[in-house]
Design an enzyme around this catalytic site. Structure first.
Site, PDB file in Angstrom:
ATOM      1  N   GLU A   1       0.854  -1.186   0.000  1.00  0.00           N
ATOM      2  CA  GLU A   1       0.000   0.000   0.000  1.00  0.00           C
ATOM      3  C   GLU A   1       0.897   1.246   0.000  1.00  0.00           C
ATOM      4  OE1 GLU A   1      -2.840   0.414   3.186  1.00  0.00           O
ATOM      5  OE2 GLU A   1      -3.702   2.197   2.262  1.00  0.00           O
TER       6      GLU A   1
ATOM      7  N   ALA B   1       2.062  -0.208  10.781  1.00  0.00           N
ATOM      8  CA  ALA B   1       1.716  -1.588  10.453  1.00  0.00           C
ATOM      9  C   ALA B   1       0.892  -1.603   9.184  1.00  0.00           C
ATOM     10  CB  ALA B   1       0.914  -2.217  11.588  1.00  0.00           C
ATOM     11  N   MET B   2       0.611  -2.808   8.685  1.00  0.00           N
ATOM     12  CA  MET B   2      -0.120  -2.922   7.423  1.00  0.00           C
ATOM     13  C   MET B   2      -1.082  -4.105   7.476  1.00  0.00           C
ATOM     14  SD  MET B   2      -0.725  -1.800   4.428  1.00  0.00           S
ATOM     15  CE  MET B   2      -1.962  -2.584   3.417  1.00  0.00           C
TER      16      MET B   2
ATOM     17  N   HIS C   1      -6.527  -1.880  15.152  1.00  0.00           N
ATOM     18  CA  HIS C   1      -6.746  -1.122  13.913  1.00  0.00           C
ATOM     19  C   HIS C   1      -6.541  -2.019  12.682  1.00  0.00           C
ATOM     20  CE1 HIS C   1      -6.551   2.604  11.396  1.00  0.00           C
ATOM     21  NE2 HIS C   1      -5.781   1.829  10.638  1.00  0.00           N
ATOM     22  N   GLU C   2      -5.412  -2.700  12.656  1.00  0.00           N
ATOM     23  CA  GLU C   2      -5.126  -3.534  11.474  1.00  0.00           C
ATOM     24  C   GLU C   2      -6.122  -4.673  11.382  1.00  0.00           C
ATOM     25  OE1 GLU C   2      -3.248  -1.999   9.612  1.00  0.00           O
ATOM     26  OE2 GLU C   2      -2.223  -0.737  11.084  1.00  0.00           O
TER      27      GLU C   2
ATOM     28  N   ASN D   1      -2.428  -6.227   5.425  1.00  0.00           N
ATOM     29  CA  ASN D   1      -2.505  -7.239   4.359  1.00  0.00           C
ATOM     30  C   ASN D   1      -3.422  -8.390   4.772  1.00  0.00           C
ATOM     31  OD1 ASN D   1      -0.079  -5.889   3.246  1.00  0.00           O
ATOM     32  ND2 ASN D   1       0.864  -6.837   5.029  1.00  0.00           N
TER      33      ASN D   1
HETATM   34  N1  B3K Z   1      -2.962   1.084   5.641  1.00  0.00           N
HETATM   35  C1  B3K Z   1      -1.667   1.211   6.221  1.00  0.00           C
HETATM   36  C2  B3K Z   1      -0.946   2.437   5.810  1.00  0.00           C
HETATM   37  C3  B3K Z   1      -0.203   2.320   4.551  1.00  0.00           C
HETATM   38  C4  B3K Z   1       0.639   3.537   4.301  1.00  0.00           C
HETATM   39  C5  B3K Z   1       1.284   3.472   2.991  1.00  0.00           C
HETATM   40  N2  B3K Z   1       2.158   4.581   2.742  1.00  0.00           N
HETATM   41  C6  B3K Z   1      -1.697   1.156   7.707  1.00  0.00           C
HETATM   42  C7  B3K Z   1      -2.980   1.491   8.321  1.00  0.00           C
HETATM   43  O1  B3K Z   1      -3.491   2.568   8.233  1.00  0.00           O
HETATM   44  O2  B3K Z   1      -3.551   0.615   8.889  1.00  0.00           O
HETATM   45 ZN    ZN Z   2      -5.433   1.972   8.702  1.00  0.00          ZN
END
Ligand code: B3K
Ligand code: ZN
Length: 875
Positions: free
Chosen positions: A126, A267-268, A302-303, A270
């Site tokens: 992302e 964090a991310m 959140h993730e 995925n």
């Molecule tokens: N969705 C990711 C953020 C990605 C940032 C990319 N530059 C984390 C989050 O907001 O949960």
């Molecule tokens: Zn987020």
């Protein structure tokens, strides 16, 4: 230099092709990786261009090895490559496209796409990282089912993970092995992830509300195995909470979290494979502060919550980012409020919003939560999109109430499951369940800037009638001079002379709805002139102006039934007093502290009915950054001096109270636990110690030293260390810093805190120290956490030194940005923030800052990331 393109929301077009299935094969080698992608494609029936060419995004660094359609190698005339990707001509309506690329993860310091962090392969896709892995329609409205096979050396990379469920694994020749993962849920490429490494893990299981068993694993480097339990507990709590509060169940057989050291953000999310910055997942009492424990809980939540708000229902395009981020931040703050104290959580959120988001809204990068254009989407992962976005969702929740809001979110999830949608779709679901009209409310999505509400009131004793007039306006922001009025919820209470809420007459509500530029609300049967408690719970993200007297503020601090507004009153009072002193300093007048602040604080500390977390919040002075926000021209050093003066005066007047609070908390401290209650105890203890240390007395230094020496947890030892390091006791500070380093040198995250404590020291000479520390063996310019702990801490947490009169702070930051842009543009662009607010400072500083911005601009080929922020800052 060629100027990067501007992308506009109004230009959105549906994709010409769809990718129903994506088959990926990664051959992970020591110095390169070969990626084979087989895409099952067809023309999009919704496209208006039935014979369009196919454009696939692809980074210019990708090495293209082979390109086949339905098994036939493509001739060079049937495709064209440029810096942004590949265009394929004369295509059938449906076909299979096979692309083989080669990439070099070890050379990837930008940390986007596939890279190696501490010997482990991992990805960050992302927003637009997948195009650094292979050619693809790398846009969130192209959703595909992914099957991924990883192949790697078994000894070096025993763990091979990707999205979805594991379907096959085994050994292959030459000491290699493979694993195949299938993710049944169609997803955009930005949610793709893989991890390959030598990782340890902990394991648990979770039974969902419909009785499905989910295997949960948290992976990290073996040395960190003892720091994973808290993340696991937080994950389980989040899964249960999302079932209970939103009816959302998890949808794969496994959920994996992996901790990596090199990561651009927190964090991310995925799908099924969340990747975390170690700083947001590892937690252990001995090494992690309370604030970090809470951050781990919130970010894990959140993730996880993104699994529905983001993954199952995703964004049509990146302008809709707040659709998933604002909503998910709202969800995680509801979660944290439920797990801890809701008032304290609200205070923390508002504090962040006001210091970081309001300043964004007032600066050159101001943008709506749904921006109309961007150059580089990475620059729009902002406080505005996240935090203000969450406030906007929160206002809908306030309007609808919990039950209707839940109906709305249920409808949104069921109506759009598996789709890529817009913020308008979200609003429509909320309208459809409630029958309300939120068309004016959408101004929140399109307009930048923080609205200002001006409130006046009058009381007619004879008629027993109280009237309140509220007017709203929103200052101009870049590209938006005219603003339409906002629709917002304004919660209030009216306090009688005892401080109790006056019961409102039938048909009158404490929830006012603002829609006009100026409105009057009338309350009847009000027997005495009330003290209004306005905008309770911070019901809308606005600035509020009402001419409270100091007496009224003191009254609200001790009586308001709304905990948030008790804090708010204390902030207003303290800010007003400090800013008055700033003026005195400027005029060379003598300083004295209004005793009303001392008395208000005394009453709060001694209030046995008030919980310790609230006491701590109420008697915490507004930060220098927040005070700066309240000034038309920021006088950094006088703000610092005035605030210090108030701190010392309070400490002197309330020394015995602070001592008692400190000792009380120390005695009550049992074994460390990160519960809200124990955190509250430690926060009052350390805040009290902070006030005491402001007195510069040996006896208080002894307390701090003793606390440092005997602490069994990082919260207490870090608090003591920071207070000593920031004090005048420089020799003791040196001793503790070396002691601390020797003790923790093996623990990167702890050493980052050690960097940061030194970088935020307000004493003179800190810049030289920071420059010295950048040569320390524990510092690494390629690791974003290190850069943040040293460079960002100095530039963002140390206003007095960063804004040094000689401009050395600005010069230093510009040097770092220029250097970092070559290795990690995203991180470089993030660091421009402190320079972009130049217009709020005095003329000399303005020109010093602009000179540095111009220097960055002239320093050579810039990334789109840095180019966008610098040019907008200079505009
Ligand atoms: N969705 C990711 C953020 C990605 C940032 C990319 N530059 C984390 C989050 O907001 O949960
Ligand atoms: Zn987020």
């Amino acid at each position: 230099m060629s100027q990067p393109n501007v992308i506009y929301l109004k230009d959105y077009q549906v994709p010409a092709f769809l990718i129903d299935h994506t088959q990926l094969h990664f051959e992970l080698m020591t110095d390169y990786t070969q990626v084979s992608a087989t895409l099952t494609m067809r023309r999009n029936p919704e496209s208006t261009e039935p014979s369009a060419d196919l454009f696939l995004h692809g980074d210019k660094e990708l090495t293209l090895l082979s390109l086949q359609i339905d098994g036939e190698q493509l001739s060079s005339s049937s495709f064209q490559r440029d810096d942004n990707g590949l265009t394929l001509y004369n295509l059938l309506d449906a076909f299979s496209l096979k692309i083989v690329t080669q990439i070099y993860p070890d050379k990837n310091t930008a940390l986007e796409g596939l890279y190696r962090s501490g010997g482990m392969f991992c990805t960050q896709c992302e927003a637009e990282g997948f195009r650094r892995i292979t050619f693809f329609q790398d846009r969130p409205d192209v959703m595909s089912v992914f099957d991924t096979t990883l192949s790697a050396d078994k000894a070096l990379y025993p763990v091979l993970l990707s999205n979805g469920n594991l379907v096959d694994s085994g050994d292959s020749a030459k000491g290699r092995h493979f694993a195949s993962w299938h993710d049944p849920h169609p997803k955009p490429a930005y949610l793709f992830a893989l991890v390959a490494g030598d990782l340890a893990h902990i394991e648990a299981s979770f039974t969902t509300m419909s009785g499905k068993e989910i295997s949960l694993k948290v992976f990290a480097d073996a040395k960190d195995l003892d720091k994973l339990d808290y993340a696991m507990q937080s994950l389980k709590k989040s899964m249960r909470w999302d079932e209970q509060v939103y009816g959302r169940e998890y949808d794969l057989e496994v959920f994996n979290i992996v901790a990596v050291d090199f990561f651009n953000m927190g964090a991310m999310e995925n799908k099924g494979l969340n990747i975390f910055n170690t700083s947001c997942v590892l937690a252990h009492p001995e090494t992690t502060t309370d604030a970090s424990f809470q951050r781990v809980e919130a970010i894990v939540a959140h993730e996880y919550f993104h699994n529905w708000s983001g993954n199952r229902v995703t964004c049509r395009d990146w302008f809709q980012l707040s659709l998933k981020e604002g909503f998910t931040v709202f969800r995680d703050s509801q979660f944290s409020a439920d797990m801890n104290s809701s008032t304290v959580k609200r205070i923390e959120d508002v504090r962040l919003l006001r210091t970081a988001q309001f300043s964004e809204d007032a600066g050159p990068m101001a943008h709506a939560i749904r921006p109309a254009s961007f150059i580089e989407i990475s620059n729009f992962y902002t406080m505005t999109v996240y935090e203000k976005g969450a406030e906007v969702v929160r206002m809908l929740h306030t309007f609808l109430g919990a039950e209707k809001f839940r109906e709305g979110s249920d409808l949104y999830f069921s109506r759009h499951d598996g789709q890529a949608v817009t913020t308008d779709d979200f609003i429509s679901a909320m309208q459809d369940v409630s029958g309300r009209d939120f068309s004016q409310f959408k101004n929140w999505y399109n307009q930048a800037g923080t609205p200002v509400l001006t409130v006046t009131d009058e009381y007619d004793a004879q008629l027993q009638c109280y009237q309140i007039h509220i007017s709203q306006y929103c200052p101009a922001t870049p590209g938006q001079t005219e603003k339409l009025p906002y629709h917002l919820p304004f919660c209030l209470g009216l306090l009688d002379e005892n401080g109790s809420d006056i019961e409102l007459a039938e048909g009158e509500s404490s929830l006012l709805e603002l829609t006009e530029t100026s409105q009057t609300f009338v309350f009847h049967n009000i027997a005495v002139k009330p003290v209004p408690s306005l905008l309770r719970g911070f019901s809308a993200p606005v600035k509020l102006e009402y001419a409270y007297s100091r007496e009224q503020l003191v009254f609200l601090i001790s009586h308001d039934a709304d905990g948030f507004n008790r804090w708010e009153a204390s902030q207003k009072l303290a800010a007003e007093i400090i800013l008055e002193l700033v003026d005195k300093l400027i005029n060379g007048e003598e300083l004295s502290l209004d005793p009303c602040l001392v008395e208000a604080y005394r009453a709060v500390i001694s209030d046995e009915n008030l919980d310790k977390a609230m006491i701590t919040q109420v008697i915490t002075l507004p930060s220098e950054q927040y005070l700066a926000q309240l000034c038309t021209e920021v006088d950094v050093s006088n703000i610092h001096r005035a605030r210090q003066f108030v701190r010392q005066q309070l400490a002197a007047a309330l020394e015995s109270e602070f001592l008692a609070a400190y000792q009380g908390a120390r005695q009550a401290a049992g074994r460390y636990d990160p519960s809200a209650q124990s955190i509250a105890k430690r926060s009052l203890q350390n805040l009290s110690l902070g006030y005491l240390m402001a007195l510069n007395k040996e006896s208080h230094l002894t307390l701090a030293r003793r606390q440092y020496d005997t602490a069994d947890n990082m919260t207490d030892s870090m608090a003591a260390l920071a207070l000593v390091v920031h004090s005048q006791f420089t020799q003791v500070a040196e001793d503790l810093l070396s002691n601390f380093y020797l003790k923790w040198q093996e623990d990167t995250l702890v050493i980052n805190q050690w960097f940061s404590v030194q970088a935020s020291d307000p004493k003179a000479g800190t810049l030289a120290k920071v420059q010295q520390l950048m040569k320390h063996p524990a510092f690494d310019f390629v690791n974003p956490n290190k850069v943040r702990s040293l460079v960002a801490s100095f530039c963002m947490q140390n206003p007095i030194n960063f804004h040094a009169e000689d401009g050395s702070g600005y010069l230093f930051l510009a040097d770092q940005i220029i250097a970092l842009d070559k290795t990690n543009p995203q991180l470089a662009a993030r660091l421009i923030g402190p320079l972009s607010k130049w217009s709020s400072y005095a003329k000399v500083r303005q020109s010093q800052i602009r000179e540095q911005l111009n220097r960055i601009l002239g320093s050579g080929e810039l990334s789109a990331d840095v180019y966008e922020v610098v040019t907008k800052s200079l505009a």
